[in-house]
Design a protein around this motif. Structure first.
Motif, PDB file in Angstrom:
ATOM      1  N   UNK A  19       0.838  -1.203   0.000  1.00  0.00           N
ATOM      2  CA  UNK A  19       0.000   0.000   0.000  1.00  0.00           C
ATOM      3  C   UNK A  19       0.874   1.253   0.000  1.00  0.00           C
ATOM      4  N   UNK A  20       1.986   1.204   0.721  1.00  0.00           N
ATOM      5  CA  UNK A  20       2.872   2.364   0.825  1.00  0.00           C
ATOM      6  C   UNK A  20       3.639   2.634  -0.458  1.00  0.00           C
ATOM      7  N   UNK A  21       3.843   1.605  -1.283  1.00  0.00           N
ATOM      8  CA  UNK A  21       4.526   1.792  -2.560  1.00  0.00           C
ATOM      9  C   UNK A  21       5.925   2.347  -2.416  1.00  0.00           C
ATOM     10  N   UNK A  22       6.211   3.434  -3.148  1.00  0.00           N
ATOM     11  CA  UNK A  22       7.561   3.993  -3.167  1.00  0.00           C
ATOM     12  C   UNK A  22       7.830   5.022  -2.071  1.00  0.00           C
ATOM     13  N   UNK A  23       6.819   5.310  -1.250  1.00  0.00           N
ATOM     14  CA  UNK A  23       7.053   6.278  -0.175  1.00  0.00           C
ATOM     15  C   UNK A  23       8.056   5.733   0.835  1.00  0.00           C
ATOM     16  N   UNK A  24       8.921   6.614   1.287  1.00  0.00           N
ATOM     17  CA  UNK A  24       9.886   6.233   2.302  1.00  0.00           C
ATOM     18  C   UNK A  24       9.618   7.063   3.563  1.00  0.00           C
ATOM     19  N   UNK A  25      10.097   6.531   4.698  1.00  0.00           N
ATOM     20  CA  UNK A  25       9.811   7.174   5.979  1.00  0.00           C
ATOM     21  C   UNK A  25      11.067   7.218   6.849  1.00  0.00           C
ATOM     22  N   UNK A  26      11.171   8.289   7.621  1.00  0.00           N
ATOM     23  CA  UNK A  26      12.243   8.399   8.599  1.00  0.00           C
ATOM     24  C   UNK A  26      11.667   8.847   9.938  1.00  0.00           C
ATOM     25  N   UNK A  27      12.339   8.453  10.993  1.00  0.00           N
ATOM     26  CA  UNK A  27      12.100   9.045  12.306  1.00  0.00           C
ATOM     27  C   UNK A  27      13.120  10.169  12.440  1.00  0.00           C
ATOM     28  N   UNK A  28      12.638  11.376  12.725  1.00  0.00           N
ATOM     29  CA  UNK A  28      13.546  12.523  12.821  1.00  0.00           C
ATOM     30  C   UNK A  28      13.237  13.338  14.061  1.00  0.00           C
ATOM     31  N   UNK A  29      14.270  13.853  14.688  1.00  0.00           N
ATOM     32  CA  UNK A  29      14.120  14.709  15.852  1.00  0.00           C
ATOM     33  C   UNK A  29      14.466  16.140  15.459  1.00  0.00           C
ATOM     34  N   UNK A  30      13.533  17.051  15.744  1.00  0.00           N
ATOM     35  CA  UNK A  30      13.721  18.470  15.445  1.00  0.00           C
ATOM     36  C   UNK A  30      13.605  19.285  16.717  1.00  0.00           C
ATOM     37  N   UNK A  31      14.241  20.453  16.713  1.00  0.00           N
ATOM     38  CA  UNK A  31      14.030  21.412  17.789  1.00  0.00           C
ATOM     39  C   UNK A  31      13.542  22.728  17.207  1.00  0.00           C
ATOM     40  N   UNK A  32      12.426  23.227  17.762  1.00  0.00           N
ATOM     41  CA  UNK A  32      11.793  24.466  17.332  1.00  0.00           C
ATOM     42  C   UNK A  32      11.748  25.408  18.533  1.00  0.00           C
ATOM     43  N   UNK A  33      12.079  26.672  18.335  1.00  0.00           N
ATOM     44  CA  UNK A  33      12.126  27.622  19.440  1.00  0.00           C
ATOM     45  C   UNK A  33      11.140  28.770  19.237  1.00  0.00           C
ATOM     46  N   UNK A  34      10.616  29.247  20.355  1.00  0.00           N
ATOM     47  CA  UNK A  34       9.729  30.405  20.358  1.00  0.00           C
ATOM     48  C   UNK A  34      10.582  31.624  20.687  1.00  0.00           C
ATOM     49  N   UNK A  35      11.190  32.182  19.654  1.00  0.00           N
ATOM     50  CA  UNK A  35      12.104  33.315  19.829  1.00  0.00           C
ATOM     51  C   UNK A  35      11.726  34.413  18.844  1.00  0.00           C
ATOM     52  N   UNK A  36      12.193  35.652  19.086  1.00  0.00           N
ATOM     53  CA  UNK A  36      11.855  36.765  18.188  1.00  0.00           C
ATOM     54  C   UNK A  36      12.345  36.523  16.770  1.00  0.00           C
ATOM     55  N   UNK A  37      11.581  37.047  15.833  1.00  0.00           N
ATOM     56  CA  UNK A  37      12.018  36.980  14.441  1.00  0.00           C
ATOM     57  C   UNK A  37      12.659  38.305  14.086  1.00  0.00           C
ATOM     58  N   UNK A  38      13.706  38.233  13.302  1.00  0.00           N
ATOM     59  CA  UNK A  38      14.403  39.454  12.931  1.00  0.00           C
ATOM     60  C   UNK A  38      15.589  39.139  12.059  1.00  0.00           C
ATOM     61  N   UNK A  39      16.343  40.163  11.768  1.00  0.00           N
ATOM     62  CA  UNK A  39      17.501  40.005  10.885  1.00  0.00           C
ATOM     63  C   UNK A  39      18.795  40.028  11.689  1.00  0.00           C
ATOM     64  N   UNK A  40      18.884  39.114  12.655  1.00  0.00           N
ATOM     65  CA  UNK A  40      20.119  39.030  13.438  1.00  0.00           C
ATOM     66  C   UNK A  40      21.272  38.617  12.531  1.00  0.00           C
ATOM     67  N   UNK A  41      22.379  39.311  12.685  1.00  0.00           N
ATOM     68  CA  UNK A  41      23.528  39.023  11.840  1.00  0.00           C
ATOM     69  C   UNK A  41      24.297  37.815  12.375  1.00  0.00           C
ATOM     70  N   UNK A  42      24.984  37.101  11.484  1.00  0.00           N
ATOM     71  CA  UNK A  42      25.860  36.011  11.945  1.00  0.00           C
ATOM     72  C   UNK A  42      26.916  36.564  12.894  1.00  0.00           C
ATOM     73  N   UNK A  43      27.345  35.750  13.823  1.00  0.00           N
ATOM     74  CA  UNK A  43      28.433  36.183  14.694  1.00  0.00           C
ATOM     75  C   UNK A  43      29.146  34.953  15.243  1.00  0.00           C
ATOM     76  N   UNK A  44      30.198  35.197  15.967  1.00  0.00           N
ATOM     77  CA  UNK A  44      30.935  34.107  16.592  1.00  0.00           C
ATOM     78  C   UNK A  44      30.366  33.850  17.977  1.00  0.00           C
ATOM     79  N   UNK A  45      30.204  32.578  18.311  1.00  0.00           N
ATOM     80  CA  UNK A  45      29.754  32.225  19.655  1.00  0.00           C
ATOM     81  C   UNK A  45      30.786  31.309  20.291  1.00  0.00           C
ATOM     82  N   UNK A  46      30.881  31.413  21.597  1.00  0.00           N
ATOM     83  CA  UNK A  46      31.816  30.580  22.354  1.00  0.00           C
ATOM     84  C   UNK A  46      31.035  29.839  23.421  1.00  0.00           C
ATOM     85  N   UNK A  47      31.084  28.528  23.360  1.00  0.00           N
ATOM     86  CA  UNK A  47      30.428  27.690  24.358  1.00  0.00           C
ATOM     87  C   UNK A  47      31.316  27.625  25.601  1.00  0.00           C
ATOM     88  N   UNK A  48      30.718  27.900  26.768  1.00  0.00           N
ATOM     89  CA  UNK A  48      31.549  27.991  27.974  1.00  0.00           C
ATOM     90  C   UNK A  48      31.811  26.654  28.658  1.00  0.00           C
TER      91      UNK A  48
END
Length: 376
Positions: free
Chosen positions: A252-281
């Motif tokens: 019944x599924x035919x050629x469809x393929x499936x994956x289990x995937x984990x995503x992270x979505x955040x509720x944060x402001x939208x805007x045009x933040x510029x790329x920058x360097x980050x340092x993990x402490x």
């Protein structure tokens, strides 16, 4: 029965009734499943999570149907909501990780599953050595969180393990999740995704829906829906292949393929933040030397890394804000000249990449729970 109405007025459609029947009556344990969609782990569990799972009552674990490891980092003291909590296995595991000052709420529409979960609240609190419960369960629908009595902007993190695909209205699920999250909050969830938009025959097949395949989203549709309800673009953490060993269902599924995937979505402001360097402490417990944020970004402690503006916004407006230092682009950066990586990744391509790597090299860093700055 075409539809029922819940106590709070949410329309309980045919799909909800079918799913409740499948998970409440048809399935008695995970061995009854016809595919690995509902039990396939996206990546191996770290040792501290395996230890936490060992303390979960066997009956609760036996009634568990999940498709990934839904344990983000930095959980101590957090208020967490588990969408479609079922028998409560993940809730009881997370109960140990948030500690007595945190709280975990599980919401599920299936009475039989909730009965199992509620039966063992006192057992687990005694097992964990807690003076009062930090876990509770609510009967309700993931499309109607506020109707179930959950307050808006009240959760630090929402998790979900192979449940969103069971809903006929995924946009409403995402919108409700965004509504009850605090600003800077995260939806961290594992689910099943398809390689294209499924046919009506597949979507109307009761067993395929119950097996988490008939309701699977085309992964590109998730990107659109997330944006429409107000989330940041989804960040892909990991993915694994779903197999169907039942020939009748595979036909019944035919050629469809499936994956289990984990995503992270955040509720944060939208805007045009510029790329920058980050340092993990390096202060997140369990991932002190190296923190894998998603499949494209792994931060080594004290190394400056150039990241895109979208990720800058997430790191500076979420519970990770005190774990990173931002500095303007152009400073000392190792390795120099590395450009920020794009955020959108095809989970099917990621699966192919992971299969080419040596076993174990694709496992992520979902570990920390005890950073002192989390969810305060």
């Amino acid at each position: 029965m075409a539809e029922e109405k819940s106590a709070e007025g949410f329309v309980d459609g045919t799909i909800h009734v079918d799913v409740k029947t499948y998970y409440g009556k048809v399935l008695r344990n995970s061995s009854d499943l016809k595919s690995n969609a509902c039990v396939a782990p996206a990546k191996p569990a770290p040792a501290f999570i395996r230890q936490a799972l060992k303390k979960v009552h066997p009956e609760v674990s036996d009634r568990y149907y999940g498709c990934g490891l839904v344990v983000p980092e930095c959980l101590e003291g957090c208020r967490i909501l588990d969408l479609g909590s079922g028998s409560g296995r993940d809730c009881y595991m997370l109960s140990q990780l948030v500690g007595e000052k945190g709280h975990v709420i599980g919401i599920d529409m299936t009475e039989d599953q909730l009965e199992v979960a509620r039966t063992y609240v006192d057992y687990h609190m005694k097992e964990f050595g807690y003076k009062k419960p930090n876990v509770s369960f609510v009967q309700g629908y993931i499309e109607a969180l506020t109707e179930a009595g959950l307050e808006k902007s009240s959760f630090d993190i929402i998790i979900s393990n192979c449940v969103v695909n069971l809903s006929p209205d995924k946009k409403r699920v995402l919108a409700e999740a965004c509504s009850v999250l605090k600003d800077g909050g995260e939806l961290y969830f594992s689910d099943i995704y398809s390689s294209g938009r499924l046919t009506e025959e597949i979507k109307n097949h009761k067993v395929l829906w119950g097996e988490c395949l008939g309701g699977a989203l085309w992964w590109k549709d998730l990107l659109q829906l997330a944006e429409e309800v107000g989330f940041s673009p989804p960040r892909l953490v990991t993915a694994s292949v779903i197999t169907v060993d039942n020939k009748e269902l595979q036909d019944i599924l035919g050629d469809f393929k499936f994956v289990s995937a984990t995503y992270r979505l955040f509720k944060v402001p939208k805007g045009n933040t510029k790329p920058c360097q980050v340092i993990y402490n390096g202060n997140i417990t369990g991932v002190e030397s190296s923190f894998q944020f998603d499949c494209q970004n792994t931060f080594k402690a004290n190394d400056a890394v150039e990241v895109d503006g979208e990720l800058v916004t997430i790191l500076t407006h979420s519970r990770f804000s005190e774990d990173f230092t931002c500095q303007p682009s152009g400073g000392p950066c190792e390795p120099c000249g590395v450009k920020p990586k794009a955020g959108v990744v095809d989970p099917f391509k990621l699966v192919l990449q992971l299969e080419k790597q040596a076993p174990g090299s694709a496992t992520g860093g979902c570990c920390s729970t005890k950073s002192a700055t989390c969810c305060k």
